[in-house]
Design a protein around this motif. Structure first.
Motif, PDB file in Angstrom:
ATOM      1  N   ASN A 145     -22.202  -1.276  76.355  1.00  0.00           N
ATOM      2  CA  ASN A 145     -21.743  -2.211  76.976  1.00  0.00           C
ATOM      3  C   ASN A 145     -21.182  -3.196  76.614  1.00  0.00           C
ATOM      4  N   GLN A 191     -29.337   1.453  84.619  1.00  0.00           N
ATOM      5  CA  GLN A 191     -29.128   0.952  85.216  1.00  0.00           C
ATOM      6  C   GLN A 191     -27.465   0.354  83.585  1.00  0.00           C
ATOM      7  N   GLU A 213     -25.005   3.352  84.148  1.00  0.00           N
ATOM      8  CA  GLU A 213     -24.406   3.474  85.756  1.00  0.00           C
ATOM      9  C   GLU A 213     -23.105   1.608  84.764  1.00  0.00           C
ATOM     10  N   LEU A 214     -23.663   1.099  84.167  1.00  0.00           N
ATOM     11  CA  LEU A 214     -23.051   0.012  83.457  1.00  0.00           C
ATOM     12  C   LEU A 214     -22.106   0.384  82.835  1.00  0.00           C
ATOM     13  N   ARG A 226     -20.744   2.819  82.820  1.00  0.00           N
ATOM     14  CA  ARG A 226     -19.837   3.967  82.830  1.00  0.00           C
ATOM     15  C   ARG A 226     -19.350   2.794  83.998  1.00  0.00           C
ATOM     16  N   GLU A 227     -19.391   1.876  84.953  1.00  0.00           N
ATOM     17  CA  GLU A 227     -18.873   0.503  85.457  1.00  0.00           C
ATOM     18  C   GLU A 227     -17.616   0.779  84.928  1.00  0.00           C
ATOM     19  N   GLN A 228     -17.835   0.227  83.108  1.00  0.00           N
ATOM     20  CA  GLN A 228     -16.930  -0.276  82.426  1.00  0.00           C
ATOM     21  C   GLN A 228     -16.076   0.323  81.811  1.00  0.00           C
ATOM     22  N   GLY A 229     -16.022   1.845  81.921  1.00  0.00           N
ATOM     23  CA  GLY A 229     -15.122   2.307  81.552  1.00  0.00           C
ATOM     24  C   GLY A 229     -15.750   3.478  80.506  1.00  0.00           C
ATOM     25  N   GLY A 256     -19.374  12.921  85.670  1.00  0.00           N
ATOM     26  CA  GLY A 256     -18.719  11.939  85.469  1.00  0.00           C
ATOM     27  C   GLY A 256     -18.693  11.518  83.473  1.00  0.00           C
TER      28      GLY A 256
END
Lengths: 161, 161, 161
Positions: free
Chosen positions: C29, C107, C110-111, C113-116, C139
Motif C-alpha cells: 500500500n 482493511q 481492501e485498500l 484493491r482500491e489503490q489498484g 477481484g
C-alpha cells in the motif's frame, strides 16, 4: 557493461523448509526458462537441500557431528515451514505433487542443473556447521558473501527465501 | 540521477531470529565493504535485535509492557528459527562462531555502524509493540514505510529477511 | 521500454502468518501510494490470506479437503510467526492495532484493491492445495510463475515474504 547481456536473477536460499525450497527452485527454473542467468546461493539451513542422502565419512569435531546428525540429510528429508505434523505434512505435499505430476524437489534440483542455474554453497556457513564438500551433491560452486553480492549487484530480481 | 553514485542496497529485517539476523548483518556488512550504501530497516520482531540488553524504565500500558517482557531483549538474547531446542541451539551456534573466529551478532552490529550502514527502526511497529527510543541502542534513525521505500526504489539489491 | 513508465514493485507472499501478511500489505500500500505499479503474488500458505471466511461447497478429493480444513480460512484467521501462543498473540496484535487506529489486515487488503494493487493467486499452488477460485475473494488475477517473473523483471523492488 557489455552491450547486450541476459537478465540476471539471484535467490538466497536460507531456509531448510521443503515448501520454501520448492518455491525457490520453481522460481529459479522459471527464470532460467526465460533465459535469465540465475544464481542460487545456499546458506545456513538451505545447505541441507544440497546434502547427499547417505552419510559420508568425514573427520570432524563433536559439535559439527552433532549438527550433522540433527540436520536433515538432503532434499528428500526436509520438513515443512507450516503443518509439518511430525512428518505427515511433507508426505501429504509430496503425494499431491505426484498426483498433479509436479516435479519433486530432487527433480527440480536436477532440472536447475540441466538449465545451467548456478548453485553456490556458502563456504562460511559450511565452516560453521561443519559441512564438507564431499557431503554435498556434485556440480556446486563454492563462495562467500562477496561472490553472492557480485551476482546480486548485476541482477534485477534478488530474493531471500 | 547524479552521474556517478554508489550502488545502494536495502534489507528489511522483519525476523527476530538469531540466525536470520546474523545472515542480514553479514550481507549488509559485505555490501558496505564493497562501497554500497546500505540501509537496514528493522520492523516487527526484527526490532528486538536493536533493544538494549537492560530494562529501561518507561511509561507504558499493560499490553505494551507484556510485549516488552515476552520479546527478547537485544541481539544476545535471540533464538534460532530452527533447532532452537529451548536455547541450546543458539548456544551451539555462538560456540561454533567463536571457535571459527566469526564475529558475534553484537560485533556484526557494531561493524555495521562503523561502516556507515544506515540502521532504521520502523516507527509504526515501535508504536504497536510499545517500544520507546530509549529502549533501543544508540545511533539509529527512525522512519516509516515511506522512508524505506525511498531507499529501496534507488537500490538494486532489496531483501526481506 | 516505453519512455516514461511508473516504477514497479512486486511482493511474493509465501507466508500464511498474520504478521508477515500485514507487513506485505503495508509495503504494497505504501508503494502504491507513491504511484508504483504493485503486484502481489500469493503462493503456498500466502493463499490463505485470500480465502473467503465462509466454507464454499466444492467438489474435491479427500486430501484437498484435508488441506482445506487445516488451513486458516481467510485474513482474519491467520496466526503469528512468533508468540502465537495458541491464538492469544494474534488477539493481542489485533487489539494494539485497533488501539493505535492501524488498519486491520482485511482493511489493508481492501485498500490495496482500491489503490489498484494487482493481486495474483498462484494457480500452481491452488492446484496442489486443492483451492478453487470460488473459495477466494473477488477481484483476483490468476497466473503461474511465468506471470510473476514477467512483472518482477520490470520491477526494482522485489520482495519474497
Amino acid at each position: 557493461m557489455t552491450e547486450i547481456h541476459a537478465q540476471q536473477s539471484t535467490i538466497v536460499l536460507f531456509s531448510g523448509d521443503l515448501d520454501k525450497a520448492i518455491a525457490a527452485f520453481i522460481i529459479a527454473n522459471g527464470a532460467a526458462a526465460y533465459d535469465h542467468e540465475v544464481t542460487m546461493f545456499f546458506t545456513f539451513w538451505g545447505l541441507n537441500t544440497l546434502r547427499k542422502d547417505k552419510a559420508v565419512k568425514t573427520d570432524k569435531g563433536l559439535l559439527e557431528k552433532a549438527f550433522g546428525w540433527m540436520m536433515p540429510r538432503g532434499a528428500d528429508k526436509l520438513g515443512l515451514s507450516k503443518m509439518n505434523m511430525a512428518g505427515m505434512g511433507p508426505k501429504m505435499i509430496k503425494h499431491v505433487m505426484k498426483k498433479h505430476r509436479a516435479l519433486s524437489l530432487p527433480q527440480l534440483i536436477e532440472l536447475a542443473r540441466e538449465q545451467g542455474v548456478k548453485l553456490v554453497a556458502c563456504t562460511m556457513t559450511m565452516d560453521l556447521l561443519g559441512l564438507k564438500q564431499e557431503e554435498l551433491i556434485d556440480g556446486l560452486e563454492y563462495a562467500g558473501v562477496a561472490g553472492y553480492l557480485g551476482d546480486a549487484s548485476d541482477a534485477k530480481v534478488n530474493l531471500f527465501i
